[in-house]
Write a protein that holds these residues in place. Sequence first.
Motif, short mmCIF file in Angstrom:
data_model
loop_
_atom_site.label_atom_id
_atom_site.label_comp_id
_atom_site.label_asym_id
_atom_site.label_seq_id
_atom_site.Cartn_x
_atom_site.Cartn_y
_atom_site.Cartn_z
N VAL A 126 -6.27 -47.50 99.89
CA VAL A 126 -7.38 -48.44 99.68
C VAL A 126 -7.10 -49.80 100.32
O VAL A 126 -7.77 -50.79 100.02
N GLN A 145 -12.12 -53.73 92.60
CA GLN A 145 -12.68 -52.39 92.67
C GLN A 145 -11.75 -51.45 93.43
O GLN A 145 -11.58 -50.29 93.06
N ARG A 146 -11.16 -51.94 94.50
CA ARG A 146 -10.24 -51.11 95.27
C ARG A 146 -8.99 -50.76 94.47
O ARG A 146 -8.46 -49.66 94.57
N LEU A 149 -9.94 -48.12 92.04
CA LEU A 149 -10.01 -46.84 92.74
C LEU A 149 -8.62 -46.30 92.99
O LEU A 149 -8.38 -45.09 92.82
N THR A 166 -20.36 -49.16 93.64
CA THR A 166 -20.59 -50.35 94.47
C THR A 166 -21.38 -51.43 93.74
O THR A 166 -21.78 -52.42 94.34
N TYR A 173 -17.99 -55.05 101.04
CA TYR A 173 -17.14 -54.29 100.12
C TYR A 173 -17.77 -52.95 99.76
O TYR A 173 -17.05 -51.97 99.52
N LEU A 177 -15.64 -49.63 100.45
CA LEU A 177 -15.29 -48.73 99.36
C LEU A 177 -15.78 -47.31 99.65
O LEU A 177 -15.06 -46.33 99.44
#
Length: 256
Positions: A126, A145-146, A149, A166, A173, A177
Amino acid sequence: MSIKVEGLTYSYGHQNVLDSVEIQLQRKSFTGIIGPNGCGKSTLLKCIYRVLKPQIGTIWLEDKLLNSYSVKESSKYISVMAQHNSYQFDFKVKDIVMMGRAPHKRLLERDTLKDYQIVEKALESVNMLEFSEREFATLSGGEQQRVLLARALAQDARTLILDEPTNHLDITYQLQLMRILKKQDITIFAAMHDLNIAAMYCDYLYIMKAGRVIAQGETQKILTPERIFEVYQVESQIVQDRNGKLHILFTGDQLK
């Protein structure tokens, strides 16, 4: 088949949120589920990843009933990235991602070399390896968020479930993503809010309205102006770019 949902029904009080929902995910597919707010998308996902217990219907995981697994056992097959709101973890990035290894450990078991290697690989996938020593709370929304993940990927599960991944991200982004997700060699099932993002990245779509699946099929075949009007009551035009990707242009000024 990785996950199969049969006749799933769920109610909040007297309100039927899911009504006899049928879903089947094929291994290593990228499947999206779309529909207006309140149609039951998130409730369906929560039943699959066991936050909610279905009142009627069955869920199959790898040809066994989901409720025949312990929660820890099913977590080895299903990882989850829920909606991103505001996380203020007081941990370093690498420690957040290491949490994804919990289903594979016994109580108080120490982290192993394999765990560290998996965490490093997840962060690298990521593009967040250089942030491993940063405090999670100091990151931007897209960076957080990354990391979340990466935590889900470190769980090393065969299926990843995402609830509007998202949401709250700017377009840079969002695309970043989704490109990362598209590269993963696993089954992905994602509730999508943005129809254009779903059109660009999902191989297969389920469309929900008022708690029911009203259509399903390959994205390019099922996502039509007629279907969008049926579900959202807005007029649209669908075009393809030079790479064959679908794009939805909303043409109506008012709801009909």
